[in-house]
Design a protein around this motif. Structure first.
Motif, mmCIF file in Angstrom:
data_model
loop_
_atom_site.group_PDB
_atom_site.id
_atom_site.type_symbol
_atom_site.label_atom_id
_atom_site.label_comp_id
_atom_site.label_asym_id
_atom_site.label_seq_id
_atom_site.Cartn_x
_atom_site.Cartn_y
_atom_site.Cartn_z
ATOM 1 N N LEU A 129 0.836 -1.194 0.000
ATOM 2 C CA LEU A 129 0.000 0.000 0.000
ATOM 3 C C LEU A 129 0.880 1.257 0.000
ATOM 4 O O LEU A 129 1.972 1.261 0.576
ATOM 5 C CB LEU A 129 -0.916 0.006 1.220
ATOM 6 N N ASP A 130 0.388 2.340 -0.611
ATOM 7 C CA ASP A 130 1.200 3.542 -0.797
ATOM 8 C C ASP A 130 1.405 4.347 0.479
ATOM 9 O O ASP A 130 2.452 4.969 0.663
ATOM 10 C CB ASP A 130 0.555 4.452 -1.856
ATOM 11 N N SER A 131 0.413 4.354 1.368
ATOM 12 C CA SER A 131 0.495 5.248 2.522
ATOM 13 C C SER A 131 -0.306 4.707 3.691
ATOM 14 O O SER A 131 -1.143 3.798 3.538
ATOM 15 C CB SER A 131 -0.032 6.638 2.160
ATOM 16 N N ASN A 132 -0.056 5.288 4.855
ATOM 17 C CA ASN A 132 -0.822 4.945 6.046
ATOM 18 C C ASN A 132 -2.289 5.317 5.849
ATOM 19 O O ASN A 132 -3.197 4.599 6.299
ATOM 20 C CB ASN A 132 -0.243 5.683 7.253
ATOM 21 N N LEU A 164 -8.684 1.497 3.573
ATOM 22 C CA LEU A 164 -9.026 0.117 3.224
ATOM 23 C C LEU A 164 -9.766 -0.549 4.380
ATOM 24 O O LEU A 164 -10.788 -1.215 4.183
ATOM 25 C CB LEU A 164 -7.756 -0.666 2.885
ATOM 26 N N ILE A 165 -9.258 -0.361 5.602
ATOM 27 C CA ILE A 165 -9.903 -0.945 6.774
ATOM 28 C C ILE A 165 -11.316 -0.404 6.930
ATOM 29 O O ILE A 165 -12.271 -1.131 7.220
ATOM 30 C CB ILE A 165 -9.075 -0.665 8.041
ATOM 31 N N ALA A 166 -11.478 0.906 6.721
ATOM 32 C CA ALA A 166 -12.778 1.552 6.895
ATOM 33 C C ALA A 166 -13.815 1.055 5.883
ATOM 34 O O ALA A 166 -15.019 1.040 6.166
ATOM 35 C CB ALA A 166 -12.624 3.060 6.777
ATOM 36 N N GLN A 167 -13.366 0.635 4.705
ATOM 37 C CA GLN A 167 -14.273 0.207 3.645
ATOM 38 C C GLN A 167 -14.808 -1.211 3.862
ATOM 39 O O GLN A 167 -15.778 -1.616 3.229
ATOM 40 C CB GLN A 167 -13.566 0.279 2.295
ATOM 41 N N LEU A 168 -14.188 -1.968 4.749
ATOM 42 C CA LEU A 168 -14.587 -3.360 4.943
ATOM 43 C C LEU A 168 -15.801 -3.454 5.848
ATOM 44 O O LEU A 168 -15.915 -2.730 6.836
ATOM 45 C CB LEU A 168 -13.427 -4.158 5.544
ATOM 46 N N SER A 169 -16.704 -4.373 5.525
ATOM 47 C CA SER A 169 -17.908 -4.559 6.334
ATOM 48 C C SER A 169 -17.652 -5.454 7.539
ATOM 49 O O SER A 169 -18.432 -5.463 8.487
ATOM 50 C CB SER A 169 -19.021 -5.167 5.476
ATOM 51 N N MET A 170 -16.572 -6.230 7.512
ATOM 52 C CA MET A 170 -16.245 -7.142 8.612
ATOM 53 C C MET A 170 -15.532 -6.362 9.725
ATOM 54 O O MET A 170 -14.306 -6.268 9.744
ATOM 55 C CB MET A 170 -15.383 -8.297 8.104
ATOM 56 N N LYS A 171 -16.287 -5.838 10.650
ATOM 57 C CA LYS A 171 -15.726 -4.975 11.687
ATOM 58 C C LYS A 171 -15.192 -5.760 12.883
ATOM 59 O O LYS A 171 -14.550 -5.200 13.765
ATOM 60 C CB LYS A 171 -16.794 -3.995 12.174
ATOM 61 N N ASN A 172 -15.464 -7.076 12.931
ATOM 62 C CA ASN A 172 -15.046 -7.872 14.080
ATOM 63 C C ASN A 172 -13.695 -8.553 13.860
ATOM 64 O O ASN A 172 -13.288 -9.396 14.650
ATOM 65 C CB ASN A 172 -16.098 -8.931 14.396
ATOM 66 N N VAL A 173 -12.994 -8.199 12.794
ATOM 67 C CA VAL A 173 -11.684 -8.788 12.510
ATOM 68 C C VAL A 173 -10.594 -7.807 12.930
ATOM 69 O O VAL A 173 -10.601 -6.637 12.516
ATOM 70 C CB VAL A 173 -11.533 -9.119 11.005
ATOM 71 N N ASN A 174 -9.666 -8.276 13.746
ATOM 72 C CA ASN A 174 -8.562 -7.422 14.169
ATOM 73 C C ASN A 174 -7.698 -7.040 12.975
ATOM 74 O O ASN A 174 -7.447 -7.863 12.084
ATOM 75 C CB ASN A 174 -7.699 -8.146 15.200
ATOM 76 N N SER A 175 -7.251 -5.791 12.951
ATOM 77 C CA SER A 175 -6.384 -5.327 11.868
ATOM 78 C C SER A 175 -5.224 -4.525 12.448
ATOM 79 O O SER A 175 -5.361 -3.882 13.487
ATOM 80 C CB SER A 175 -7.163 -4.479 10.861
ATOM 81 N N GLU A 176 -4.095 -4.591 11.776
ATOM 82 C CA GLU A 176 -2.909 -3.868 12.217
ATOM 83 C C GLU A 176 -2.188 -3.287 11.005
ATOM 84 O O GLU A 176 -1.923 -4.001 10.031
ATOM 85 C CB GLU A 176 -1.966 -4.808 12.970
ATOM 86 N N ILE A 177 -1.909 -1.989 11.042
ATOM 87 C CA ILE A 177 -1.165 -1.334 9.963
ATOM 88 C C ILE A 177 0.326 -1.392 10.286
ATOM 89 O O ILE A 177 0.746 -1.011 11.376
ATOM 90 C CB ILE A 177 -1.613 0.129 9.786
ATOM 91 N N ILE A 178 1.120 -1.878 9.329
ATOM 92 C CA ILE A 178 2.559 -2.053 9.532
ATOM 93 C C ILE A 178 3.309 -1.330 8.418
ATOM 94 O O ILE A 178 3.019 -1.542 7.234
ATOM 95 C CB ILE A 178 2.941 -3.548 9.533
#
Length: 312
Positions: free
Chosen positions: A247-250, A256-270
């Motif tokens: 991905l190009d930027s933070n 991308l995270i905000a666009q997903l409907s699955m809100k119960n999945v943990n996500s981490e930006i690295i």
């Protein structure tokens, strides 16, 4: 950073291409990729195991999940001082052979390792535990590191794909499929065997662990590459992980995270150099993996998805 295109394996794939390698003399002859002189059956242990090093617990993959292992991570290579020392399975480490240490894959296993920066490849046999430094995923022999062109830098981003070899000499798994395609593309001759050589589809349905023999080393102590003794115990819990990489930027990662409907999945930006990636997981079910993968593809991430079992 440039990443190789990755296919979602495991739960997203019903079949894997397999080729019989019983009489193969080397991976170089069969696939045009440097590696061990001979491929023999990989680990037949049905259950996963846990062990501790320096107070941290690690869980190995069982036979069925390890067949589908595919992920990208940091590779390093053994220091020269380890040449001649014992590995976790009791072998003597030889820096001139195509071997490696891995914290989670069964011993023995074969892995197709690809340097994502230069595209160079090698097949290694897992015969040791490690590396236990930072977030490194695999520790290569000096010969394997040389083949990948990473001796000068010391580490490299690599794609690791298991090459499973069954008791009949047939290969499968993500790495097995890649090797088969390489052989086809290079028009390499298939090895001679006592029976007709064939490329066939191998059913990749999960095997009931209760029907398999128990691991005879489930309580045995083994020695890791750093000299620490580790004790094993049985454990079989499964988890999954998806990554959207390159991905190009933070800001793009957050969007991308905000666009997903699955809100119960943990996500981490690295942050990965000048690029960014989002790690999703642990994910408890294959159905959730499929749903998340579909949403990522719909958001334009079809070429940037990495998948793995029990990625830690």
């Amino acid at each position: 950073m440039t990443f190789l295109k990755s296919t979602i394996y495991g739960c997203l794939m019903m079949f894997a291409i397999a080729i019989n390698v019983q009489a193969a003399t080397s991976t170089q002859n069969l696939f045009g990729v440097s590696g061990p002189k001979k491929l023999t059956a990989t680990a037949q242990t049905a259950q996963s195991q846990t062990y501790k090093v320096k107070g941290k617990t690690y869980q190995t993959l069982n036979r069925d999940t390890s067949k589908e292992y595919s992920m990208t991570g940091t590779a390093s290579f053994y220091a020269s001082k380890f040449h001649g020392r014992k590995t976790s399975n009791g072998e003597i480490y030889n820096e001139n052979l195509m071997t490696a240490a891995h914290k989670r894959l069964p011993i023995p296993s074969y892995v197709l390792v690809t340097n994502v920066k230069n595209g160079r490849q090698v097949v290694v046999r897992i015969n040791d535990r490690g590396p236990f430094v930072g977030d490194r995923k695999i520790d290569l022999s000096k010969a394997a590191a040389r083949e990948l062109g990473m001796l000068a830098k010391g580490t490299a981003q690599v794609k690791m794909e298991v090459v499973h070899v069954d008791k009949n000499g047939k290969i499968s798994g993500p790495g097995g499929e890649k090797l088969t395609e390489l052989a086809k593309n290079k028009n390499l001759p298939l090895p001679q065997t006592n029976q007709p050589m064939s490329i066939q589809l191998a059913d990749n349905k999960p095997v009931n662990a209760t029907s398999q023999s128990q691991d005879r080393t489930s309580s045995a102590a083994v020695v890791a590459s750093n000299g620490n003794k580790v004790r094993l115990s049985n454990e079989t819990k499964l988890e999954y992980e998806l990554q959207s990489v390159n991905l190009d930027s933070n800001a793009e990662a957050k969007a991308l995270i905000a666009q997903l409907s699955m809100k119960n999945v943990n996500s981490e930006i690295i942050q990965d150099g000048s690029r960014f990636k989002v790690k999703f997981g642990p994910i408890a079910s294959r159905e959730s993996v499929n749903q998340l993968k579909t949403e990522l593809v719909q958001n334009g991430q079809h070429d940037n998805i990495l998948y793995s079992y029990n990625a830690k």
